[in-house]
Motif scaffolding. Structure first.
Motif: not given
Length: 398
Positions: A284-292, A311-322, A338-340
């Motif tokens: 995912a990219t940072l500009d996307e909505r969590p619901a999507d 730029e395609g660099r890792i900002a972090g990860i997210t999970t279904a729960e979050i 997002v967390h690391d």
């Protein structure tokens, strides 16, 4: 830097008769044998780039040593061409060939061939003496080369005071003293014990990093070829059967013969992150909505997704729960989700260096390029299967 095209060598036949046998219809090896000859090398083509450490690997009788000795015409080819920086080696006159051997290409052999009555410094300087270089200059250059191989303070010693590994260092220093463009090393470490052999491999890799020479290294040991070669040409019965990087040979052996060889290789050192990795199931990219992102993630096997910046660099990860919590709380910004809890390695990292990192985080181990862009992931099961040489199952989680 070096271009080899259709190189062929027949022993025990006059050149003209050998070429007639090669040109006859049907099987070339049978035709040469029927004429009383031995087809040692058959139609070999490859190139070696400037600064490359190119390994030629094969068992005894595979033709590997014959191939490399045809590069500077220590063995005369029966057919084919060798080009050195655009010049046809086969058409060189005697003086040009002497210049090639004395100044451009040096050889290091399995047997040290040191002069027992000369000091180590004099042995290292011998190639320059043959050139007519003044004594002071050649001894200074010999001392510099001895320093490069870790023998700076042993120049006044004699070869019989040295172990096999130290003698081979002197042989390497002798080659380096002449400052050649190309080093041809014909099974230089095969007579050494395992510990000394590994030390010499490390020495060669350090020298290559510092000097950037073009090196053609002949060996019968695939582990050795894997460890030092930028690319490896595997030979059998006078022919190349695979030319690729070490990780490519391990992960994609071209024939059953190669597959048998790699079965004994330490795969944790031969395989790299880029050869084991897979595409992540969801990014995912940072500009996307969590619901999507949540809707996409729920349709795939993975429980988390890597989030990248513009730029395609890792900002972090997210999970279904979050993501589900963010949707319930009507948070429109993916950045808050997002967390690391992840780790990353470069694509050229050997498995042995990252295996312990797999499975220790919420997300599979990430693979990034030099600009820190996400290029793949390394689920623990995939890494374990690669080490065990187990085919991947469809539907593996990423």
């Amino acid at each position: 830097m070096i271009e080899i095209r259709n190189l062929t060598k027949v022993f025990d036949l006059a050149p003209a008769r050998a070429r007639r046998a090669l040109d006859s219809a049907g099987d070339r090896e049978s035709a040469v044998r029927a004429a009383g000859g031995v087809l040692a090398v058959d139609d070999v083509s490859f190139s070696v780039g400037r600064g490359e450490l190119f390994a030629v690997m094969g068992l005894s009788g595979s033709g590997k040593s014959t191939v490399v000795r045809m590069i500077n015409r220590l063995v005369e080819p029966t057919a084919g061409t060798v080009s050195y920086e655009g010049a046809d080696v086969g058409s060189m006159a005697r003086q040009e060939l002497r210049e090639l051997r004395n100044r451009r290409i040096s050889m290091v052999f399995q047997h040290f061939a040191l002069f027992p009555h000369r000091t180590v410094r004099e042995n290292a300087a011998y190639g320059l003496k043959a050139r007519g270089v003044p004594k002071r200059e050649r001894l200074e250059r010999a001392d510099k080369a001895l320093d490069q191989v870790g023998l700076a303070h042993r120049g006044d010693s004699y070869p019989d005071e040295f172990s096999g590994g130290m003698k081979q260092r002197v042989g390497l220093a002798r080659a380096l003293t002449t400052d050649p463009d190309v080093l041809i090393m014909d099974e230089p470490f095969s007579a050494l014990d395992p510990l000394t052999r590994r030390a010499m491999q490390e020495q060669l890799l350090e020298l290559q990093q510092d000097l950037g020479k073009t090196i053609i290294f002949v060996t019968h040991d695939l582990n050795e070829a894997m460890r030092i070669g930028d690319r490896i040409m595997v030979m059998k019965d006078g022919r190349p059967i695979q030319l690729a990087t070490g990780p490519e040979i391990i992960s994609q052996p071209a024939t059953d013969y190669v597959r048998d060889f790699v079965s004994d290789v330490d795969r944790t050192r031969g395989l790299t992150a880029s050869t084991v990795m897979q595409d992540p199931w969801v990014t995912a990219t940072l500009d996307e909505r969590p619901a999507d992102v949540l809707a996409r993630l729920e349709k795939r096997p993975g429980a988390c997704a890597y989030v990248t910046d513009a730029e395609g660099r890792i900002a972090g990860i997210t999970t279904a729960e979050i993501l589900a919590r963010a949707v319930d709380e009507h948070k429109p910004d993916l950045g808050t989700c997002v967390h690391d809890d992840y780790a990353a390695v470069s694509g050229d990292t050997p498995v042995v260096e990252f295996c312990h990192l797999t499975g220790g985080h919420a997300a599979p181990l990430a693979v990034v390029d030099g600009a820190k862009h996400l290029v793949g992931v390394l689920p623990r099961s995939r890494v374990m299967n690669a080490i065990a040489s187990v085919p991947e199952e469809v539907g593996e989680r990423g």
